[in-house]
Scaffold this motif. Structure first.
Motif, PDB file in Angstrom:
ATOM      1  N   ILE A 191       0.856  -1.190   0.000  1.00 31.17           N
ATOM      2  CA  ILE A 191       0.000   0.000   0.000  1.00 31.17           C
ATOM      3  C   ILE A 191       0.889   1.236   0.000  1.00 31.17           C
ATOM      4  N   ARG A 192       0.590   2.237  -0.827  1.00 29.87           N
ATOM      5  CA  ARG A 192       1.356   3.491  -0.860  1.00 29.87           C
ATOM      6  C   ARG A 192       0.800   4.440   0.186  1.00 29.87           C
ATOM      7  N   PRO A 193       1.556   4.714   1.263  1.00 36.59           N
ATOM      8  CA  PRO A 193       1.083   5.647   2.287  1.00 36.59           C
ATOM      9  C   PRO A 193       0.784   7.036   1.727  1.00 36.59           C
ATOM     10  N   ASP A 194       1.625   7.508   0.786  1.00 33.58           N
ATOM     11  CA  ASP A 194       1.420   8.876   0.279  1.00 33.58           C
ATOM     12  C   ASP A 194       0.088   9.002  -0.448  1.00 33.58           C
ATOM     13  N   LEU A 195      -0.347   7.951  -1.121  1.00 34.24           N
ATOM     14  CA  LEU A 195      -1.649   8.010  -1.802  1.00 34.24           C
ATOM     15  C   LEU A 195      -2.784   8.041  -0.788  1.00 34.24           C
ATOM     16  N   VAL A 196      -2.625   7.246   0.274  1.00 30.61           N
ATOM     17  CA  VAL A 196      -3.655   7.241   1.326  1.00 30.61           C
ATOM     18  C   VAL A 196      -3.799   8.644   1.919  1.00 30.61           C
ATOM     19  N   LEU A 197      -2.653   9.263   2.245  1.00 32.50           N
ATOM     20  CA  LEU A 197      -2.706  10.575   2.904  1.00 32.50           C
ATOM     21  C   LEU A 197      -3.162  11.674   1.952  1.00 32.50           C
ATOM     22  N   ALA A 198      -2.884  11.496   0.656  1.00 29.16           N
ATOM     23  CA  ALA A 198      -3.269  12.541  -0.314  1.00 29.16           C
ATOM     24  C   ALA A 198      -4.772  12.518  -0.609  1.00 29.16           C
ATOM     25  N   ASP A 199      -5.427  11.417  -0.293  1.00 32.04           N
ATOM     26  CA  ASP A 199      -6.875  11.332  -0.519  1.00 32.04           C
ATOM     27  C   ASP A 199      -7.579  11.776   0.767  1.00 32.04           C
ATOM     28  N   ARG A 200      -7.845  13.083   0.842  1.00 35.57           N
ATOM     29  CA  ARG A 200      -8.345  13.635   2.115  1.00 35.57           C
ATOM     30  C   ARG A 200      -9.705  13.081   2.494  1.00 35.57           C
ATOM     31  N   ILE A 214      -8.180   7.857   4.779  1.00 29.08           N
ATOM     32  CA  ILE A 214      -8.170   7.262   6.128  1.00 29.08           C
ATOM     33  C   ILE A 214      -9.320   6.251   6.283  1.00 29.08           C
ATOM     34  N   PRO A 215     -10.541   6.556   5.779  1.00 30.80           N
ATOM     35  CA  PRO A 215     -11.574   5.513   5.822  1.00 30.80           C
ATOM     36  C   PRO A 215     -11.135   4.221   5.118  1.00 30.80           C
ATOM     37  N   TYR A 216     -10.393   4.356   4.010  1.00 31.48           N
ATOM     38  CA  TYR A 216      -9.869   3.165   3.324  1.00 31.48           C
ATOM     39  C   TYR A 216      -8.912   2.411   4.239  1.00 31.48           C
ATOM     40  N   LEU A 217      -8.008   3.174   4.868  1.00 27.56           N
ATOM     41  CA  LEU A 217      -7.050   2.526   5.764  1.00 27.56           C
ATOM     42  C   LEU A 217      -7.790   1.845   6.917  1.00 27.56           C
ATOM     43  N   GLU A 264       8.615  12.056   5.747  1.00 33.03           N
ATOM     44  CA  GLU A 264       7.543  12.840   6.364  1.00 33.03           C
ATOM     45  C   GLU A 264       6.166  12.278   6.019  1.00 33.03           C
ATOM     46  N   SER A 265       6.052  11.604   4.869  1.00 36.58           N
ATOM     47  CA  SER A 265       4.741  11.029   4.552  1.00 36.58           C
ATOM     48  C   SER A 265       4.572   9.650   5.195  1.00 36.58           C
ATOM     49  N   LEU A 266       5.681   9.100   5.674  1.00 38.02           N
ATOM     50  CA  LEU A 266       5.614   7.760   6.266  1.00 38.02           C
ATOM     51  C   LEU A 266       5.114   7.807   7.712  1.00 38.02           C
ATOM     52  N   LEU A 267       5.682   8.728   8.489  1.00 37.51           N
ATOM     53  CA  LEU A 267       5.401   8.707   9.927  1.00 37.51           C
ATOM     54  C   LEU A 267       3.924   8.954  10.258  1.00 37.51           C
ATOM     55  N   PRO A 268       3.262   9.945   9.609  1.00 37.12           N
ATOM     56  CA  PRO A 268       1.825  10.105   9.909  1.00 37.12           C
ATOM     57  C   PRO A 268       1.027   8.857   9.548  1.00 37.12           C
ATOM     58  N   PHE A 269       1.422   8.194   8.467  1.00 33.31           N
ATOM     59  CA  PHE A 269       0.709   6.974   8.064  1.00 33.31           C
ATOM     60  C   PHE A 269       0.855   5.909   9.153  1.00 33.31           C
ATOM     61  N   CYS A 270       2.075   5.768   9.663  1.00 35.07           N
ATOM     62  CA  CYS A 270       2.303   4.766  10.718  1.00 35.07           C
ATOM     63  C   CYS A 270       1.433   5.087  11.936  1.00 35.07           C
ATOM     64  N   GLU A 271       1.342   6.374  12.259  1.00 39.52           N
ATOM     65  CA  GLU A 271       0.516   6.768  13.405  1.00 39.52           C
ATOM     66  C   GLU A 271      -0.947   6.390  13.174  1.00 39.52           C
ATOM     67  N   HIS A 272      -1.425   6.698  11.976  1.00 35.65           N
ATOM     68  CA  HIS A 272      -2.817   6.343  11.649  1.00 35.65           C
ATOM     69  C   HIS A 272      -3.016   4.822  11.760  1.00 35.65           C
ATOM     70  N   PHE A 273      -2.061   4.083  11.235  1.00 35.34           N
ATOM     71  CA  PHE A 273      -2.191   2.617  11.266  1.00 35.34           C
ATOM     72  C   PHE A 273      -2.279   2.122  12.706  1.00 35.34           C
ATOM     73  N   ARG A 274      -1.414   2.654  13.554  1.00 33.89           N
ATOM     74  CA  ARG A 274      -1.401   2.176  14.950  1.00 33.89           C
ATOM     75  C   ARG A 274      -2.687   2.575  15.671  1.00 33.89           C
ATOM     76  N   ARG A 275      -3.116   3.793  15.402  1.00 31.95           N
ATOM     77  CA  ARG A 275      -4.360   4.257  16.058  1.00 31.95           C
ATOM     78  C   ARG A 275      -5.539   3.398  15.601  1.00 31.95           C
ATOM     79  N   LEU A 276      -5.639   3.175  14.302  1.00 32.69           N
ATOM     80  CA  LEU A 276      -6.788   2.420  13.787  1.00 32.69           C
ATOM     81  C   LEU A 276      -6.723   0.957  14.237  1.00 32.69           C
TER      82      LEU A 276
END
Ligand code: SF4
Length: 599
Positions: free
Chosen positions: A410-419, A423-426, A459-471
């Motif tokens: 999964i490309r984290p940058d694509l997930v984060l770019a889709d406002r 995140i609902p996808y993740l 910088e696009s990786l760390l927020p994705f990791c945070e979202h993953f852990r939270r979810l």
């Protein structure tokens, strides 16, 4: 139905002869993930009689001759992976195991398989039907290319194999056109997606630096490669001509990508999803375990990571199947007698590229002066995970399917770019479609190395990791991120690997256990850097670690000094990602499998 692979099967079908014989370096696995199988069934559906010879013995005519001679052409491929990548490690050692060979021992595919098989045909059949090379090995080696295993620039494999034609890229449309024209005795020199040899350059094409110039001068090689790369878009790419000793290689413009209905037609064909009985006698092929219950949703990739060959082979335009077609395949899989309820992958080269593309690219071709995802996601792309969410929701409701896993990266940058839907996808994937580990591919942490790789910044990786852990916590599950990392990529020093180790420990809390050593796959941007030791765009000198000891040191910096961190891990993948990102490999099989569905 299997394509016939024995004289008895030909007799059963009542076929007196064959129009096309496909020769492959893999065992014959009848699956929508396998090119020979796709092309063979596609031709049969159009009315041609097609047979398959897998991994023929090179020392006799027993295998290559068992189906006779084809009326139209021989189709020759090295298999699902370039034969040198399949046979050799990044360090050049022979691999012992082979997921695409029945029995699992790597003893049946020769190095440079397409050359070996073309020679085998010529040796036993004089004045035979045209020999047409195809598949990933032919695609990656279609013009003069740097070959790391011999450490030199080689001619097009079409010239070295003394074959008649080479089909590059995704071949369904091209082989149908070829078969029709050969059947009707019409010239084939205007067919898109084809290379052939000629006595002079083709008028109206771009003339590349000659093989001799490219082989003797890294600057000429760089100029040649960049001109080649600029002409790979199906809408804007021009034909190319390259002098190769006394002859000219003519590279026609790329074939147009399949439309959604065509994708549905290709993947809607009837596959056995199994190893052919003739090959099964030698034992199972491990690739079958991975792909029997997996569904390809799309092809192509606009990620264009410098080290990856997918864009060179599958193209930079993503072609997706319809939801209906994918759901129909899920229902078929659910009806298989040995299906336990788990679809092991719903994906493609990058899972979350399904279902959207850049409108500008589809109308006027991909940009030549910028990349779609580097340094950041292009505003024109407009990532939208809505279609993928709807697809996954319907898969969850498919009778007989307990879980449809998204195992492709999964490309984290694509997930984060889709406002809106990112995140609902993740959340959906975390809750319902992860087998315990989610694969992502930061590859490195250092900006200079990431720039060489064409990968986004950390910088696009760390927020994705945070979202993953939270979810994951919200879902009450114990599951982990799996990171792909590469050592010794062009531009990467030991100091960079030290920084990566610190980053992995401090910011990702991971303990890398395996790291991929960079493999210079033919015709990639990273291999251009490796060979020329220059930045491909500025021409400035670039550090490249080429010594075996230095490469090993880079790898060991990450794995040998691993800290005491508890759960996440990094694995290697570059070789697989180049050709079949979803193929399970020796390394991935060794991963601890936590939180997997019960079977
Ligand atoms: S406009 Fe952006 S997304 Fe579209 S092809 Fe160009 S770089 Fe790629």
């Amino acid at each position: 139905m299997f394509l016939p692979a024995t004289p008895e099967e030909l007799r059963t079908l009542g076929w007196a002869g064959l129009d096309v014989i496909l020769v492959t370096g893999d065992s014959y696995i009848d699956s929508p993930f396998v090119g020979v199988s796709l092309i063979g069934h596609w031709l049969v559906q159009a009315g041609y009689r097609v047979g398959v010879i897998s991994q023929p013995d090179l020392d006799s005519s027993a295998d290559i001759g068992r189906l006779g001679e084809p009326a139209l052409f021989w189709g020759v491929t090295g298999g699902c992976i370039d034969s040198l990548i399949a046979n050799r490690t990044a360090a050049g050692k022979r691999r012992r195991e082979d997921d695409y060979t029945a029995g699992g021992i790597n003893c049946r595919r020769p190095d440079r398989a397409v050359i070996a098989y073309a020679n085998l045909i010529r040796h036993h059949f004089k004045a035979t039907a045209p020999i047409v090379l195809g598949g990933v090995e032919a695609s990656l080696r279609r013009i003069a290319h740097y070959d790391a295993w011999s450490n030199r620039v080689r001619r097009s494999v079409l010239i070295d194999a003394k074959a008649d034609l080479l089909v590059y890229g995704m071949g369904e449309r091209t082989v149908l056109e070829l078969a029709e024209r050969l059947r009707d005795r019409l010239p084939v020199t205007e067919v898109r997606g084809v290379c052939y040899a000629a006595t002079e350059p083709k008028p109206g094409t771009v003339e590349l630096a000659s093989y001799t110039a490219a082989a003797g001068d890294p600057a000429a090689f760089r100029e040649m490669f960049l001109a080649f790369a600029r002409n790979q878009d199906p809408l804007t790419g021009q034909g190319l001509s390259q002098r190769q000793d006394t002859r000219w290689l003519i590279h026609n413009p790329p074939q147009l990508p399949l439309t959604e209905p065509e994708m549905d037609a290709v993947y809607g064909m009837d596959f056995e999803r199994a190893l052919h009985p003739r090959d099964r006698r030698r034992g199972p092929a491990r690739a079958v375990e991975t792909i029997r219950f997996a569904i390809p949703t799309h092809r192509g990739c606009y990620g264009e990571c410098s080290f990856c060959a997918i864009a060179v082979h599958e193209g930079r335009t993503v072609s997706s199947r319809s939801e209906e077609s994918i759901l129909h395949e899920a229902e078929l899989i659910a009806g298989l007698p040995d299906f336990k309820g788990y679809i092991l992958d719903v994906g493609g080269p990058t899972a979350n590229m399904y279902g959207f593309e850049c409108a500008k690219k589809l109308r006027r071709g991909a940009c030549l002066d910028r990349r779609c995802l580097y340094p950041s996601v292009c505003e024109s792309l407009r990532p939208d995970h809505d279609r993928q969410r709807r697809l996954l929701a319907k898969l969850r409701r498919t009778p007989g399917v307990k879980q449809a896993i998204v195992a492709s990266g999964i490309r984290p940058d694509l997930v984060l770019a889709d406002r809106k839907q990112g995140i609902p996808y993740l959340r959906d994937v975390v809750r319902h479609h992860t087998s315990g580990q989610m694969k992502i591919a930061p590859e490195h942490s250092e900006e200079r190395v990431l720039r060489c790789m064409g990968k986004p910044s950390r910088e696009s990786l760390l927020p994705f990791c945070e979202h993953f852990r939270r979810l994951t916590a919200e879902a009450g599950k114990e599951q982990f991120l799996t990171y792909y990392l590469i050592a010794a990529h062009p531009g990467c020093t030991e100091a960079d690997m030290e920084q990566l180790r610190r980053f992995a420990a401090r910011d990702l809390s991971i303990r890398p256990e395996q790291v991929q050593l960079f493999t210079p796959a033919p015709s990639t941007l990273a291999t251009l850097m490796y060979h020329t030791e220059r930045d491909p765009f500025s021409g400035r000198p670039l550090f490249v670690e080429k010594t075996a000891a230095g490469r090993e040191r880079q790898k060991n910096i990450l794995v040998a000094k691993a800290g005491r961190f508890r759960y996440e891990m990094a694995v290697s993948h570059q070789t697989q990602k180049e050709v079949r990102p979803w193929a399970r490999t020796k390394t991935s099989r060794k991963k601890p499998r936590r939180n997997l569905p019960k079977r």
